[in-house]
Scaffold this motif. Structure first.
Motif, short mmCIF file in Angstrom:
data_model
loop_
_atom_site.label_atom_id
_atom_site.label_comp_id
_atom_site.label_asym_id
_atom_site.label_seq_id
_atom_site.Cartn_x
_atom_site.Cartn_y
_atom_site.Cartn_z
N LEU A 79 0.97 -1.16 0.01
CA LEU A 79 0.26 0.03 0.06
C LEU A 79 0.96 1.33 0.11
N ASP A 80 0.70 2.21 -0.84
CA ASP A 80 1.46 3.40 -1.27
C ASP A 80 0.93 4.55 -0.69
N ALA A 81 -0.57 4.67 -0.59
CA ALA A 81 -1.05 6.06 -0.04
C ALA A 81 -2.52 5.72 0.20
N VAL A 82 -3.27 6.65 0.84
CA VAL A 82 -4.54 6.72 1.22
C VAL A 82 -5.18 7.97 0.77
N ALA A 83 -6.14 7.73 -0.03
CA ALA A 83 -6.92 8.92 -0.88
C ALA A 83 -8.26 9.17 0.01
N VAL A 84 -8.64 10.37 0.26
CA VAL A 84 -10.08 10.51 0.82
C VAL A 84 -10.37 11.71 0.04
N SER A 85 -11.76 11.70 0.11
CA SER A 85 -12.53 12.81 -0.51
C SER A 85 -12.79 13.93 0.49
N CYS A 86 -12.43 15.11 0.43
CA CYS A 86 -12.33 16.22 1.12
C CYS A 86 -13.39 17.30 1.14
N GLY A 87 -14.61 17.06 0.52
CA GLY A 87 -15.70 17.82 0.53
C GLY A 87 -15.65 18.80 -0.49
N GLY A 96 -14.83 10.08 7.53
CA GLY A 96 -13.80 9.66 6.43
C GLY A 96 -12.33 10.16 6.66
N VAL A 97 -12.12 11.39 7.00
CA VAL A 97 -11.09 12.11 6.97
C VAL A 97 -10.27 11.41 8.12
N SER A 98 -10.72 11.32 9.41
CA SER A 98 -10.34 10.95 10.55
C SER A 98 -9.62 9.60 10.47
N MET A 99 -10.52 8.60 9.59
CA MET A 99 -10.04 7.35 9.38
C MET A 99 -8.77 7.09 8.64
N ALA A 100 -8.91 7.99 7.38
CA ALA A 100 -7.83 8.12 6.68
C ALA A 100 -6.17 8.78 7.15
N LYS A 101 -6.48 9.53 8.20
CA LYS A 101 -5.64 10.23 8.82
C LYS A 101 -4.93 9.05 9.86
N GLY A 102 -5.81 8.44 10.40
CA GLY A 102 -5.40 7.24 11.23
C GLY A 102 -4.52 6.07 10.53
N ILE A 103 -5.12 5.78 9.41
CA ILE A 103 -4.25 4.75 8.47
C ILE A 103 -2.96 5.21 8.26
N CYS A 104 -3.00 6.52 7.69
CA CYS A 104 -1.65 7.07 7.35
C CYS A 104 -0.69 7.19 8.45
N TYR A 105 -1.14 7.56 9.63
CA TYR A 105 -0.23 7.24 10.89
C TYR A 105 0.17 6.14 11.10
N GLY A 106 -0.63 5.10 11.11
CA GLY A 106 -0.32 3.65 11.48
C GLY A 106 0.57 2.86 10.71
N LEU A 137 -1.08 11.01 2.60
CA LEU A 137 -2.42 11.44 2.42
C LEU A 137 -2.78 12.12 1.07
N ILE A 138 -3.63 11.76 0.36
CA ILE A 138 -4.09 12.29 -0.89
C ILE A 138 -5.75 12.74 -0.33
N ALA A 188 -0.94 15.76 9.91
CA ALA A 188 -1.17 16.28 11.30
C ALA A 188 -2.29 17.28 11.07
N TYR A 189 -2.42 18.22 10.21
CA TYR A 189 -3.10 19.45 10.32
C TYR A 189 -4.19 19.42 8.95
N PHE A 190 -4.36 18.58 8.17
CA PHE A 190 -5.39 18.53 7.15
C PHE A 190 -6.68 18.50 7.87
N GLU A 191 -7.71 19.20 7.09
CA GLU A 191 -9.22 19.16 7.30
C GLU A 191 -9.92 19.30 6.40
N PRO A 192 -10.98 18.81 5.95
CA PRO A 192 -11.94 19.30 4.70
C PRO A 192 -12.12 20.47 4.54
N PHE A 193 -11.59 21.07 3.55
CA PHE A 193 -11.49 22.38 3.32
C PHE A 193 -12.70 23.53 3.80
N TYR A 194 -13.93 22.97 3.47
CA TYR A 194 -14.89 23.84 3.67
C TYR A 194 -15.17 24.09 5.21
#
Length: 229
Positions: A58-66, A76-86, A91-92, A210-216
């Motif tokens: 696995l090379d990356a995790v992509a998540v829809s960000c709004g 969705g973003v919380s789960m994606a960030k957790g996988i990226c950390y683990g 993160l895309i 660490a700092y990414f959030e859905p933009f809106y």
């Protein structure tokens, strides 16, 4: 080509997919939601079990960000960030409205000058929408629009405009220009994220985990708290 885990939770649908070399290796979807809090963890466990059992790197995790559902995006973003950390993965983040354009571009025969207008319902006669050309260049950026008879006239006078998404059906009675075209049954799903995610991966367009959030959440909440869905 990379192996990417894709997560899409921006609307009532919850979906997870895995792509490798541009092909779908795994996908699971629940279109009857919203049930993200219940289903997403199960879907991701299944996807990661599939990846690990097939020895896929696995090379990356992509998540829809709004834009989209506050709760769905947060989950969705919380789960994606957790996988990226683990798993120490990049993160895309992909704009939901661009993801919605992918099935239209793949499945519809469009004229050269066509414009695409994906819409996400924002209650009453409001939608989140943007306008793209066929190369997904931004013609008009994402905005919270109140729909009336004059909406998008500057584009409709010059181009055929294709409206789609869960916000489009309620606009039919208001947007009646002859250049307005409506496409049914288009929704953001993880399996439509593949080409956009692979393009982002090739460009190393990664987000700070660490700092990414859905933009809106930052751009719309303060000024339009009642517009969230």
């Amino acid at each position: 080509m990379p192996c990417i885990l894709h997560i899409e939770t921006s609307t009532e649908a919850c979906s997870v997919a895995v792509s490798e070399d541009g092909l779908a290796e795994f996908k699971v979807e629940d279109l009857q939601g919203p049930s993200h809090a219940v289903q997403l963890g199960v879907f991701i466990d299944e996807a990661l079990s599939f990846v690990d059992s097939h020895a896929m790197p696995l090379d990356a995790v992509a998540v829809s960000c709004g834009p989209g559902s506050y709760t769905g995006l947060r989950i969705g973003v919380s789960m994606a960030k957790g996988i990226c950390y683990g798993r120490n993965l990049p993160l895309i983040a992909l704009p939901t409205l661009e993801v919605m354009c992918v099935p239209v571009l793949l499945q519809q025969e469009l004229p050269e000058d066509a414009l695409l207008c994906p819409m996400i319902d924002a209650r009453r006669m409001e939608v989140y929408a943007a306008i793209y050309d066929r190369s997904l260049n931004v013609v008009r950026d994402i905005s919270a629009d109140v729909i009336d008879e004059n909406s998008y006239l500057e584009f409709l006078e010059e181009h055929p405009v294709y409206f789609f998404g869960n916000g489009a059906s309620k606009c039919r009675e208001k947007i009646t220009h002859s250049h307005a075209k409506f496409i049914e049954n288009i929704r953001p799903l993880a399996r439509w994220m593949f080409p956009l995610a692979e393009k982002a991966y090739a460009k190393k367009d990664f987000k700070d985990v660490a700092y990414f959030e859905p933009f809106y959440l930052k751009e719309f909440v303060a000024s339009k708290p009642k517009k969230l869905i």
